[in-house]
Design a protein around this motif. Sequence first.
Motif, PDB file in Angstrom:
ATOM      1  N   ASP A   1      26.356  18.840 -43.140  1.00  0.00           N
ATOM      2  CA  ASP A   1      25.159  19.208 -42.360  1.00  0.00           C
ATOM      3  C   ASP A   1      23.974  18.340 -42.767  1.00  0.00           C
ATOM      4  N   TRP A   2      23.828  18.139 -44.061  1.00  0.00           N
ATOM      5  CA  TRP A   2      22.720  17.326 -44.557  1.00  0.00           C
ATOM      6  C   TRP A   2      22.871  15.881 -44.059  1.00  0.00           C
ATOM      7  N   LEU A   3      24.072  15.328 -44.201  1.00  0.00           N
ATOM      8  CA  LEU A   3      24.305  13.932 -43.789  1.00  0.00           C
ATOM      9  C   LEU A   3      24.111  13.752 -42.288  1.00  0.00           C
ATOM     10  N   ASP A   4      24.543  14.755 -41.537  1.00  0.00           N
ATOM     11  CA  ASP A   4      24.390  14.698 -40.082  1.00  0.00           C
ATOM     12  C   ASP A   4      22.907  14.659 -39.698  1.00  0.00           C
ATOM     13  N   GLY A   5      22.108  15.552 -40.272  1.00  0.00           N
ATOM     14  CA  GLY A   5      20.672  15.592 -39.971  1.00  0.00           C
ATOM     15  C   GLY A   5      19.967  14.340 -40.461  1.00  0.00           C
ATOM     16  N   PHE A   6      20.254  13.940 -41.674  1.00  0.00           N
ATOM     17  CA  PHE A   6      19.589  12.779 -42.260  1.00  0.00           C
ATOM     18  C   PHE A   6      19.869  11.518 -41.438  1.00  0.00           C
ATOM     19  N   SER A   7      21.143  11.297 -41.098  1.00  0.00           N
ATOM     20  CA  SER A   7      21.482  10.064 -40.374  1.00  0.00           C
ATOM     21  C   SER A   7      20.899  10.105 -38.963  1.00  0.00           C
ATOM     22  N   ARG A   8      20.805  11.286 -38.353  1.00  0.00           N
ATOM     23  CA  ARG A   8      20.190  11.384 -37.022  1.00  0.00           C
ATOM     24  C   ARG A   8      18.718  10.986 -37.064  1.00  0.00           C
ATOM     25  N   GLY A   9      17.970  11.552 -38.025  1.00  0.00           N
ATOM     26  CA  GLY A   9      16.543  11.223 -38.149  1.00  0.00           C
ATOM     27  C   GLY A   9      16.335   9.750 -38.466  1.00  0.00           C
ATOM     28  N   LEU A  10      17.187   9.237 -39.318  1.00  0.00           N
ATOM     29  CA  LEU A  10      17.094   7.838 -39.742  1.00  0.00           C
ATOM     30  C   LEU A  10      17.341   6.889 -38.562  1.00  0.00           C
ATOM     31  N   PHE A  11      18.454   7.095 -37.861  1.00  0.00           N
ATOM     32  CA  PHE A  11      18.818   6.155 -36.791  1.00  0.00           C
ATOM     33  C   PHE A  11      17.912   6.295 -35.563  1.00  0.00           C
ATOM     34  N   ALA A  12      17.387   7.482 -35.314  1.00  0.00           N
ATOM     35  CA  ALA A  12      16.478   7.633 -34.168  1.00  0.00           C
ATOM     36  C   ALA A  12      15.280   6.703 -34.359  1.00  0.00           C
ATOM     37  N   LEU A  13      14.707   6.690 -35.563  1.00  0.00           N
ATOM     38  CA  LEU A  13      13.551   5.818 -35.802  1.00  0.00           C
ATOM     39  C   LEU A  13      13.979   4.347 -35.871  1.00  0.00           C
ATOM     40  N   ALA A  14      15.116   4.092 -36.510  1.00  0.00           N
ATOM     41  CA  ALA A  14      15.598   2.703 -36.638  1.00  0.00           C
ATOM     42  C   ALA A  14      15.799   2.087 -35.254  1.00  0.00           C
ATOM     43  N   ASP A  15      16.418   2.834 -34.346  1.00  0.00           N
ATOM     44  CA  ASP A  15      16.705   2.301 -33.006  1.00  0.00           C
ATOM     45  C   ASP A  15      15.414   2.047 -32.232  1.00  0.00           C
ATOM     46  N   THR A  16      14.417   2.944 -32.407  1.00  0.00           N
ATOM     47  CA  THR A  16      13.111   2.759 -31.759  1.00  0.00           C
ATOM     48  C   THR A  16      12.493   1.422 -32.146  1.00  0.00           C
TER      49      THR A  16
END
Length: 323
Positions: free
Chosen positions: A98-113
């Motif tokens: 759960d932690w990895l799923d949330g962390f990677s989502r927040g990380l990649f959303a900003l990275a892709d932007t």
Amino acid sequence: MLSEFDLIKQYFDRPAGTGPQRAALGIGDDCALLAPAPGMQMAISSDMLVEGRHFFAGEDPCRLGHKSLAVNLSDLAAMGARPLGFTLALALPAADRDWLDGFSRGLFALADTHDCQLIGGDTTKGPLNICITVFGAVPPGRALRRDAARPGDDIWVSGTLGDARLALAGLRGEVALDADALATAGQRMHLPTPRVALGVALAEGGLARAAIDISDGLVGDLGHILARSGVGATLDVDALPAGLVLARQEQRLRRAFTAAGGDDYELCFTADAARRDEIVAAGAGCGTAVTRVGRIDGAGGLRLVDAAGVALDLALAGFDHFA
Ligand code: ADP
Ligand code: MG
């Protein structure tokens, strides 16, 4: 149980074709390979986030993923560099899906932007610790260095200041905030917006001289520009743009938190007075307000004044981890 390699594969090594493809070689080998455009300089910066020091234990992992990268992109913005890629060194107490799923989502959303590719890293078991290194590109001679301010320059800040510090004060019970106010100010604390487009426009357009991102409070961070440039400054504390929630607080708090709040991740930059109109246009072009808040002087340290130009003696200091 997730092995180290499964963890990397599942949460960080995205399927081919997903996200920005900027590196010549990404995750999976001993090193990544980056090929900046010919003649460009690389801007490189690392920032580490430690549980209990930079964020509270139990912090929402998605927000943490965003903030870990945001504070690094903010350093590229302060240099005027375009993001290319980043590495992620991660110490985790457990491989919690759960932690990895949330962390990677927040990380990649900003990275892709920001068209910024995760190109490698390291993963180990240990107390929660997140270290990111970002790589960017800037034309030679155009980087916004701390040592470039000149007497007579205007001093500008982007966006608004102080709401992140106000949220912290609210969480600590130092200031009474209702739930709405705390949520609004909390956005600024948990989900900072790195001013990448503005920094790039200022650097590539040759509009600004010196710049720094405001992480430890404006007074302290501007002090770094003054020290490196060998100049002084006069700062109009009442001209500082307060955050939405802070703007409704009493003057004493407004002055303290705009001038020395910390965790704002806005840009403070200096520029020739002849560039005022172009700077306002550059801000409008990337949807970021810019406000003129003072002037660089030949010497004399940093003088804080009120709207009438009268000296203010605020007991303010930037945040120092070892103070
Ligand atoms: P090495 O032992 O050669 O340092 P590792 O086994 O640590 O390599 O990592 C394997 C690959 O996975 C490398 O390409 C590394 O950059 C990448 N990697 C490891 N951890 C992360 C992470 N948290 N995020 C992104 N890439 C990672
Ligand atoms: Mg390794």
